[in-house]
Design a protein around this motif. Structure first.
Motif, short mmCIF file in Angstrom:
data_model
loop_
_atom_site.label_atom_id
_atom_site.label_comp_id
_atom_site.label_asym_id
_atom_site.label_seq_id
_atom_site.Cartn_x
_atom_site.Cartn_y
_atom_site.Cartn_z
N GLY A 124 20.31 -27.49 6.99
CA GLY A 124 20.71 -26.15 6.33
C GLY A 124 21.77 -25.66 6.97
O GLY A 124 21.84 -24.49 7.14
N PHE A 134 20.59 -13.89 4.28
CA PHE A 134 19.70 -14.47 3.91
C PHE A 134 18.31 -14.31 4.55
O PHE A 134 17.39 -14.25 3.93
CB PHE A 134 20.06 -16.13 3.95
CG PHE A 134 21.07 -16.64 3.12
CD1 PHE A 134 21.15 -16.90 1.54
CD2 PHE A 134 22.50 -16.90 3.69
CE1 PHE A 134 22.16 -17.15 1.00
CE2 PHE A 134 23.36 -17.40 2.93
CZ PHE A 134 23.21 -17.51 1.58
N ALA A 135 18.48 -14.01 5.77
CA ALA A 135 17.33 -13.80 6.80
C ALA A 135 16.48 -12.75 6.21
O ALA A 135 15.20 -13.09 6.23
CB ALA A 135 17.63 -13.85 8.12
N HIS A 150 21.93 -30.48 4.09
CA HIS A 150 20.46 -30.64 4.47
C HIS A 150 20.40 -32.07 4.95
O HIS A 150 21.08 -32.72 4.89
CB HIS A 150 19.66 -30.47 3.20
CG HIS A 150 19.62 -28.99 2.74
ND1 HIS A 150 18.17 -28.64 2.52
CD2 HIS A 150 20.20 -28.00 3.06
CE1 HIS A 150 17.92 -27.30 2.15
NE2 HIS A 150 19.32 -26.73 2.37
N LEU A 161 23.61 -21.94 10.80
CA LEU A 161 22.54 -22.18 9.82
C LEU A 161 22.23 -21.02 8.66
O LEU A 161 22.19 -19.85 9.03
CB LEU A 161 21.15 -22.43 10.63
CG LEU A 161 21.03 -23.63 11.68
CD1 LEU A 161 19.64 -23.61 12.09
CD2 LEU A 161 21.52 -24.92 11.00
N GLN A 162 22.16 -21.57 7.66
CA GLN A 162 21.96 -20.68 6.51
C GLN A 162 20.67 -19.55 6.66
O GLN A 162 20.92 -18.45 6.52
CB GLN A 162 21.47 -21.31 5.23
CG GLN A 162 21.18 -20.52 3.80
CD GLN A 162 21.60 -21.04 2.46
OE1 GLN A 162 22.26 -21.64 2.48
NE2 GLN A 162 20.73 -20.44 1.60
N ASP A 163 19.53 -20.03 7.41
CA ASP A 163 18.46 -19.11 7.54
C ASP A 163 18.84 -18.24 8.60
O ASP A 163 18.07 -17.31 8.59
CB ASP A 163 17.06 -20.08 7.89
CG ASP A 163 16.73 -20.76 6.55
OD1 ASP A 163 17.34 -20.74 5.33
OD2 ASP A 163 16.05 -21.81 6.66
N ASP A 164 19.64 -18.48 9.47
CA ASP A 164 19.95 -17.42 10.33
C ASP A 164 20.87 -16.44 10.16
O ASP A 164 21.23 -15.20 10.78
CB ASP A 164 20.41 -18.23 11.63
CG ASP A 164 19.31 -19.11 12.33
OD1 ASP A 164 18.22 -18.85 12.15
OD2 ASP A 164 19.80 -19.96 13.11
N ARG A 185 13.94 -18.66 -6.09
CA ARG A 185 13.22 -19.56 -4.96
C ARG A 185 13.83 -21.16 -5.24
O ARG A 185 13.94 -21.63 -4.38
CB ARG A 185 11.74 -19.73 -5.27
CG ARG A 185 11.24 -20.19 -6.69
CD ARG A 185 9.84 -20.06 -6.85
NE ARG A 185 9.19 -20.82 -6.35
CZ ARG A 185 8.77 -22.18 -6.88
NH1 ARG A 185 9.39 -22.52 -8.26
NH2 ARG A 185 8.23 -23.30 -6.11
#
Ligand SMILES: Cc1cc2nc3c(=O)[nH]c(=O)nc-3n(C[C@H](O)[C@H](O)[C@H](O)COP(=O)(O)O)c2cc1C
Ligand code: FES
Lengths: 164, 615
Positions: B84, B132-133, B81, B125-128, B141
């Motif tokens: 990410g 996870f997306a 971080h 990226l983790q979010d991509d 959370r």
């Protein structure tokens, strides 16, 4: 504490008996503590010889049959001595789908071990458990406290050889 | 510290949130869940600390050991971080490079990135990452973000604010009302409305009441509760405090599986910290309300997950269920009014109280609100924990999030609900996750285990597997379950061994109907489900076993010949090399041959042959 004579048992040293008494004393007043006492005593001795079960029953002021009934109900408790290392093969669903059956039969064949049994040299005991919550690594095997993931039959030898 | 107040919570949040919330905080989040520990995240972390110190980067980066990140099969996981960036399968060997390249020079280390199984592209990226997306983390959370052993970090993420609100500003009826509005249904399997359960117990007479948390997670192939406990133990504790206020209980117990040592340790640490902060104990938040929690460890009995059996086990007895009524809300632990809720149910409660029941209910379907956590495993590319809104289709979970089936193999079925559940085939993959819709196709929502099976899985063998489990775990108290499941298992064994008769299918169905009606507890009542659902969708496999003595998936040892088809054999010799019994002879440019005298039927050759040449 109430003084109780310790029965003789080849697998239980005097130090162990003292530890056992501490466990019983500490939990005597706590209702429903018998399972915790059994677990802690088994951790001290390695298994639960009948003499020890009797001693715990007396110490907690419960009938022997009541304590024995608890021991026989829960799979955590063992009445038989265990090997130096405990091999637990997970036969939960995820591990089953990923082929733990083959791994298990490889161990049984190569080490002449039955499920629930111990090798003659008391090196390994083999147990099966249902899901260790590490399904992401299936098939999973736990030796003592070490989790081994992705244990295909081929890998069994190399892993077990690490434990003398 | 003595009594924590709202001001204290705010101050701790401000001081600590610099790390967990700020967009600029530089953190190295290394996963410390059971899975990642097993693949070596502890030495990786130690090495990381050393390297960071060597480079003099100590002041710039926080190294945090988090709870289970959820993407268990990719461990050890390291997330850097604020960007990410997600590194998978990080070994000690990679650390020097990651520190040198990424932390010092700002270049991403390509080879440790996640590789998409479909597009074969690396995703930084983790979010991509699709895994996870598509998720909606509510219960999860905090997973992978905070150190589960730090109460301050939990507070920094609004922790204990829900408890504060409930204890200082809400009468019990209002708490119960909000939980009812949220539509929350028990996540332990049965899906009973949580607010209604609390209402019963709240109205029961008695000065002593108990709140219990079911952390027994007995369904094999389910690890949601373990991950929650390892990643965010305070959420469960806070949920229990709120539940206690709602029914006016002063003591709580968490019944935890003994197979989860790390979860138990983290839970104990969390309880100790909460006591230190005065968040457990007497007069919490100066509200006059007192409550404390102790952990009880199970001793390896599946049936102890059943509510009445669990209570008997805490009482130190053989964990056998008893008939209801009386319901635990009237007479539970030590004969006192008691509520029992699952880990995930309780971990949802603080957010429901803080944001309101309507906020929670805004997501989901008509009868199933909010989100559900699933543990996806088996023959699927992305194994791990998945939290999605109710109503998401099974196809999305398995193919979009789970990345589909490994290799070139085909999907066959997905098993939901563990030993009480059923197998759902391809044609029903668009079924949304919803208590009622899943029941319609012959499975149950259950606690959240999702086990994906490819075409190499024998469905008769799976039915046998579950029956073997049930038969072993049946407590023996009632005859339909004790004897009935044994008889079901015998029939299934017979079919798998090639001794099945056509009338066996009818016998299985008839016996199943009786067990469903007559068993004492949920264990027996649902035990026939895996058999019935496989007969419903995979009857042809049963018939192949019975009529042709053939196992189409080649899993039932007794129905295999252990011979090699010379036409199909590509003469690669792999089976011969791998056979532990030395039973397979092979010469270059000749098909391999199995010596049946030496063969131990260990199945190794079947699993290594890529050409399907052994039968
Ligand atoms: C045989 C059997 C095993 C069970 N095992 C569990 C379990 O491991 N964890 C769990 O939360 N609920 C389990 N349950 C369900 C519990 O009896 C109970 O319904 C649940 O804990 C209530 O919490 P909830 O309303 O929050 O789901 C089991 C039920 C049966 C019949
Ligand atoms: S099924 Fe083996 S760890 Fe879960």
């Amino acid at each position: 504490m109430v003084s109780v004579l310790h029965p003789q048992h080849p697998d239980i040293t005097n130090d162990m008996w003292n530890e056992i008494d501490e466990v019983i004393d500490g939990r005597r007043s706590q209702p429903g503590s018998v399972i915790a006492v059994l677990r802690e005593c088994q951790a001290i001795v390695g298994y639960l010889p009948v003499e020890l079960i009797d001693h715990i029953a007396t110490g907690l002021n419960l009938s022997k049959s009541r304590v024995f009934g608890v021991v026989s109900f829960y799979s955590l408790f063992s009445l038989k001595p265990k090997g130096r290392h405990t091999v637990k093969c997970c036969i939960g669903t995820a591990c089953y789908v990923k082929g733990i059956k083959e791994t298990l039969s490889r161990i049984q064949n190569e080490y002449k071990l039955e499920e629930g049994g111990t090798t003659e040299d008391r090196r390994f005991s083999l147990m099966s458990v249902r899901c260790l919550g590490a399904c992401g690594l299936a098939p999973v095997m736990v030796i003592d406290d070490d989790v081994h993931g992705d244990v295909k039959p081929d890998k069994v030898d190399a892993i077990l050889e690490q434990y003398a | 510290m003595a009594k924590t107040t709202l001001e204290d919570l705010k101050r701790i949040k401000e001081n600590t949130s610099a790390r967990v919330e700020s967009k600029n905080a530089k953190s190295l989040l290394i996963c410390g869940g059971t899975g990642c520990h097993a693949t070596g995240s502890i030495p990786v972390k130690e090495m990381l600390i050393e390297e960071i110190a060597n480079r003099g980067l100590n002041d710039q980066y926080n190294i945090i050991e988090t709870g289970c990140n959820g993407f268990c099969a990719m461990g050890p996981i390291l997330v850097v971080h604020p960007d990410g960036v997600f590194y998978e399968k990080v070994s000690k060997k990679n650390i020097e490079e990651i520190v040198e390249k990424h932390l010092v020079n700002g270049e991403i280390v390509e080879k440790c990135l996640y590789k998409d199984p479909v597009s074969k592209k690396r995703i930084p990226l983790q979010d991509d990452i699709p895994f996870f997306a598509h998720q909606m983390p509510r219960v999860l959370r905090n997973k992978g973000l905070i150190n589960p052993e730090s109460i301050d970090e939990y507070i920094a993420r609004d922790g204990y604010q829900g408890a504060h609100k409930a204890l200082t500003g809400m009468p019990p009826e209002e708490i119960i009302e909000q939980v009812k509005i949220s539509g929350m249904r028990g996540r332990g399997g049965a899906g009973f409305p949580t607010g209604v359960k609390w209402d019963f117990a709240g109205k029961s007479e008695g000065s002593v009441k108990y709140v219990l948390c079911n952390a027994d997670e007995g369904d094999p192939g389910a690890f949601m509760d373990r991950s929650i406990l390892e990643a965010d133990p305070h959420a469960v504790i806070e949920g229990m405090i709120i539940a206690a206020k709602a029914i006016n209980a002063s003591q709580g117990y968490i019944y935890a599986r003994t197979e989860y040592p790390l979860a138990i340790r983290r839970l104990q640490t969390a309880i100790d910290h909460a006591r230190e902060y005065g968040l457990l104990g007497d007069d919490i938040f100066g509200s006059g309300f007192s409550f404390d929690i102790d952990i009880y460890q199970g001793a390896g009995a599946f049936v102890c997950g059943e509510e009445t059996a669990l209570m008997r086990s805490i009482e130190g007895k053989r964990g056998m269920p008893r008939p209801r009524p009386p319901f635990p809300a009237q007479k539970g632990l030590w004969e006192k009014p008691t509520i029992l809720n699952n880990v995930e149910t309780l971990a949802n409660i603080p957010q429901i109280i803080l944001n309101g029941g309507e906020w929670y209910a805004a997501v989901g379907t008509e009868t199933s609100k909010g989100t559900k956590v699933f543990a996806v495993s088996g023959d699927v590319n992305n194994i791990g924990l998945v939290e999605v809104p109710m109503g998401t289709s099974l196809r999305t979970i398995i193919f979009d999030i789970g990345g589909g089936i490994p290799g070139k193999r085909k999907f066959k079925a997905v098993q939901l609900g563990g030993p009480s559940g059923g197998c759902i085939p391809e044609q029903h993959l668009d079924t949304p996750v919803d208590y009622e819709e899943i029941a319609k196709v012959g499975a149950i929502m259950g606690s959240g285990g999702v086990i994906v099976m490819d075409e190499d899985t024998c469905m008769v063998d799976m039915a046998r597997f579950f029956m073997d489990f049930i038969q072993e775990e049946s407590c023996g108290k009632c005859t339909p379950c004790r004897e009935g499941t044994r008889r079901l298992l015998q029939i299934l064994d017979k079919i798998c061994d090639g001794r099945g008769k056509p009338e066996d299918l009818d016998a299985l169905e008839e016996l199943s109907a009786v067990i469903k009606d007559a068993a004492l507890c949920g264990l027996g009542q649902t035990a026939p489900n895996p058999v019935l659902s496989t007969i419903r969708y995979f009857k042809d496999e049963y018939l192949a076993h019975i009529n042709e003595k053939r196992c189409p998936a080649k899993r039932c040892v007794a129905l295999l010949k252990f011979e090699i088809d010379p036409e199909l054999c590509q003469q690669c010799g792999l089976c011969s090399k791998r056979c532990p019994a030395g039973a397979i002879s092979w010469e270059k440019k000749k098909p391999a041959v199995i010596d049946k005298e030496k063969c131990t039927k260990c199945m190794t050759c079947f699993s290594v042959c890529r050409y399907d040449a052994i039968f």
